[in-house]
Design an enzyme around this catalytic site. Structure first.
Site, PDB file in Angstrom:
ATOM      1  N   ASP A  76     -16.465 -21.941 -35.081  1.00  0.00           N
ATOM      2  CA  ASP A  76     -16.654 -22.661 -33.815  1.00  0.00           C
ATOM      3  C   ASP A  76     -17.413 -23.965 -34.076  1.00  0.00           C
ATOM      4  O   ASP A  76     -18.142 -24.092 -35.055  1.00  0.00           O
ATOM      5  CB  ASP A  76     -17.373 -21.794 -32.761  1.00  0.00           C
ATOM      6  CG  ASP A  76     -18.772 -21.369 -33.169  1.00  0.00           C
ATOM      7  OD1 ASP A  76     -18.966 -21.043 -34.357  1.00  0.00           O
ATOM      8  OD2 ASP A  76     -19.675 -21.367 -32.313  1.00  0.00           O
ATOM      9  N   GLU A 142     -21.425 -19.191 -33.083  1.00  0.00           N
ATOM     10  CA  GLU A 142     -22.674 -19.570 -33.736  1.00  0.00           C
ATOM     11  C   GLU A 142     -23.330 -20.719 -33.005  1.00  0.00           C
ATOM     12  O   GLU A 142     -24.541 -20.758 -32.845  1.00  0.00           O
ATOM     13  CB  GLU A 142     -22.406 -19.980 -35.186  1.00  0.00           C
ATOM     14  CG  GLU A 142     -23.657 -19.963 -36.074  1.00  0.00           C
ATOM     15  CD  GLU A 142     -24.426 -21.270 -36.087  1.00  0.00           C
ATOM     16  OE1 GLU A 142     -25.548 -21.279 -36.587  1.00  0.00           O
ATOM     17  OE2 GLU A 142     -23.918 -22.288 -35.593  1.00  0.00           O
TER      18      GLU A 142
HETATM   19 ZN   LIG Z   1     -23.266 -24.578 -38.450  1.00  0.00          ZN
END
Ligand SMILES: [Zn+2]
Length: 386
Positions: A76, A142
């Site tokens: 991501d 994340e």
């Molecule tokens: Zn990163």
């Protein structure tokens, strides 16, 4: 023609997947295809939690023996912002003057591409199978709240009996030049709010009230005056930073009833969350005297950790030295990362590309760095399974 073990081609393909958290954008499906083709057993998991979007994740492993080396990362990316302010479109993966442009080039699709390419190359050179096991633990969660990502992925893996010996997280760890820094730990992070309670009154009759601002100023200056520690062998000093002080009183002739101050602490291995809370509460109480006050702590999943330098960090550093001529600094600087979750399962180091342009417009990496990082990972694999 693109070959499978070309880190540039893989990085471009990944950048062209618009995987802004929580969207998968085709990035994990693409990796799943590459790894399956190389003989990996691939699992795709979607995790959910109330109040957060569902997020897709991937776990892939080849081999069943130990030692087991895990490459971890996230596909991501943060949003590009205004596309028009990019010289090269954020999801095009264009190359100009030896630079690969795109959201995620540095953070961290480039790093993942190098790890995958190095692994494919290593497998091709060793008859298609490692002497132990190699896995990829890749999340799509994340950059945002990190609830449906690495934490759950690791728990899921542990429940099905996966045991890891070491992990390399391909976050962009270098400051200016490839090879200048390995991250071997991270500071912890803790947020809190200091609330001082006074008593409302008319400003012309201050003896009838208690102004909480007076005590707030005293407590703030006491907390800011004294260092939390002197640093440790692996860490800089812990730091407490006030981020806002609020009274919210629009009235000119009113002594307010309450004052609040929010703060964040980045702390080192001189403290645990509990010992740090006690220290701050004691210092606040001393400065506050008889004034009513309280500190509300927010839950934190960002504990401090450090991977002790030893054979594993030496091996990573040696591979970096061979490829770049540089002796990397072993650092614990910067913000938090998913390494804070991985450290509960195995020793983890972070080494990837140069982080200079991450989260910026025209995020980019030198194409040459992709080749070099792939060579470093390939060397690590060779030594690890040698
Ligand atoms: Zn990163």
């Amino acid at each position: 023609m693109q070959t499978a073990a070309d880190p540039l081609a893989i990085a471009q393909d990944l950048i062209r997947c618009p995987s802004v958290t929580p969207a998968e954008g085709g990035a994990l499906a693409y990796l799943a295809g590459l790894l399956r083709e190389a003989g990996f057993t691939v699992h795709r998991m979607t995790f959910s939690d109330s109040g957060t979007p569902d997020v897709e994740n991937l776990y892939a492993r080849i081999g069943s023996a130990s030692p087991h080396l895990m490459f971890a990362g996230h596909t991501d990316v943060v949003p590009p912002g205004d596309d028009a302010s990019w010289k090269h479109p954020p999801f095009a993966g264009e190359i100009t003057d030896g630079m690969l442009y795109g959201r995620g080039a540095a953070d961290m699709k480039g790093g993942i591409a190098c790890a995958v390419a190095a692994t494919l190359d290593h497998l091709a050179a060793s008859g298609g199978k490692p002497k132990g096991s190699i896995s990829f633990l890749i999340t799509g969660d994340e950059e945002s709240v990190a609830i449906n990502g690495t934490v759950k992925l690791l728990r899921w893996a542990a429940e099905r009996g996966e045991r890891f010996d070491h992990c390399i997280l391909s976050e962009p760890s270098n400051v200016d030049t490839l090879g200048d820094m390995i991250k071997i730990g991270r500071r912890g992070s803790l947020n809190g709010t200091l609330i001082v309670t006074g008593k409302q009154a008319h400003v012309a009759y201050p003896h009838r009230g208690e102004n909480p601002i007076r005590a707030m100023v005293q407590i703030l200056s006491a907390l800011m005056a004294e260092p939390l520690d002197a640093g440790s062998a692996s860490f800089q000093r812990s730091n407490m930073e006030f981020t806002t002080v609020d009274v919210g009183n629009p009235t000119v002739n009113l002594i307010p009833g309450e004052a609040r101050a929010r703060f964040n602490i980045r702390y080192n291995d001189c403290h645990t969350q509990d010992s740090l809370k006690r220290l701050i509460e004691q210092r606040a109480a001393k400065a506050a005297g008889a004034v009513r006050h309280t500190i509300v702590w927010e839950p934190s999943n960002a504990d401090v950790f450090v991977t002790a330098p030893g054979p594993f960090t030496d091996m990573v550093a040696a591979a970096i030295k061979t490829a770049t001529g540089r002796q990397p600094e072993l650092s614990t600087s910067g913000g938090t990362s998913d390494a804070r979750f991985i450290k509960d399962y195995c020793p983890v180091v972070e080494f990837g590309l140069v982080g200079q342009t991450m989260h910026q417009v025209d995020e980019r990496v030198p194409v040459a760095d992709l080749t070099t990082l792939m060579a470093i990972y390939r060397d690590i694999l060779k030594m690890y399974f040698g």
